[in-house]
Enzyme design. Structure first.
Site, short mmCIF file in Angstrom:
data_model
loop_
_atom_site.label_atom_id
_atom_site.label_comp_id
_atom_site.label_asym_id
_atom_site.label_seq_id
_atom_site.Cartn_x
_atom_site.Cartn_y
_atom_site.Cartn_z
CB ALA A 191 -6.91 2.95 110.98
CB SER A 192 -2.05 3.23 108.24
OG SER A 192 -2.36 2.30 107.24
CG HIS A 193 -0.96 7.52 109.36
ND1 HIS A 193 -1.21 6.89 108.16
CD2 HIS A 193 -1.53 8.72 109.31
CE1 HIS A 193 -1.90 7.73 107.40
NE2 HIS A 193 -2.11 8.84 108.06
CE LYS A 221 -3.91 1.09 104.65
NZ LYS A 221 -2.51 1.23 104.98
#
Length: 196
Positions: A153-155, A164
């Site tokens: 979920a990255s950031h 992704k």
């Protein structure tokens, strides 16, 4: 639409998650939402379906159609697998790479993704542990894969996770593949059947 009608519709939608094909923990959590006096959690978990957009999925983890869980991840993967098998049908072997970060449920989601690809006749390279996103991109090109998925979920805050999707060039999916994948994902009507 008034609140009472909305709650009735969402309760009917949620009750489907109490049936065959859903795990006991999910059923218990959904039943608690249905039975709760405050329907906020029920509304947030079911008011829409988590959408596969350009690049994939991202959302809060938990039970429900608007949450990241093995069922929504499974439906996205089944749609992507269907598209890969169609787009690369002339290849003797189709291959994907699957990676993940260290967030809660990332390994579970990555294994779910790998199992679904494998069940669809697609060879899977699953990293044995957490990897940064660029390794998935590099791995696609290195191993000659047609696609890849990274669970991250990255950031976003810790309550979130993400999915992704990448294409055979190692980049996140772009037109026309993004729209085509979305169409295949949207064609999945029974998410209970889209997890392995």
């Amino acid at each position: 639409m008034n609140d009472e009608k909305l709650i009735q519709e969402l309760t009917l939608k949620a009750q489907k998650w109490l049936g065959e094909g859903y795990d006991e923990e999910t059923k218990a959590q959904v039943k608690a939402m249905i039975d709760a006096e405050d329907k906020t959690e029920l509304i947030e978990a079911f008011y829409k379906d988590l959408e596969f957009g350009t690049g994939g999925l991202r959302g809060i983890m938990g039970p429900g159609s608007n949450r990241m869980n093995i069922y929504t991840v499974g439906a996205a993967t089944q749609g992507l697998a269907n598209y890969i098998n169609e787009a690369f049908k002339d290849l003797p072997e189709r291959k994907v790479i699957v990676g993940h970060d260290v967030r809660n449920n990332s390994r579970l989601f990555a294994e779910t993704v790998a199992n679904i690809f494998s069940a669809n006749g697609i060879k899977v390279y699953l990293f044995e542990g957490p990897r940064p996103t660029p390794e998935v991109s590099y791995g696609i090109r290195l191993l000659g894969c047609q696609s890849g998925v990274n669970i991250t979920a990255s950031h976003n805050p810790k309550e979130y996770n993400g999915y992704k999707a990448y294409w055979d060039d190692g980049a996140q999916v772009v037109s026309p593949h993004d729209v085509n994948i979305i169409n295949y994902v949207n064609a999945i009507k029974d998410i209970r059947r889209a997890h392995v």
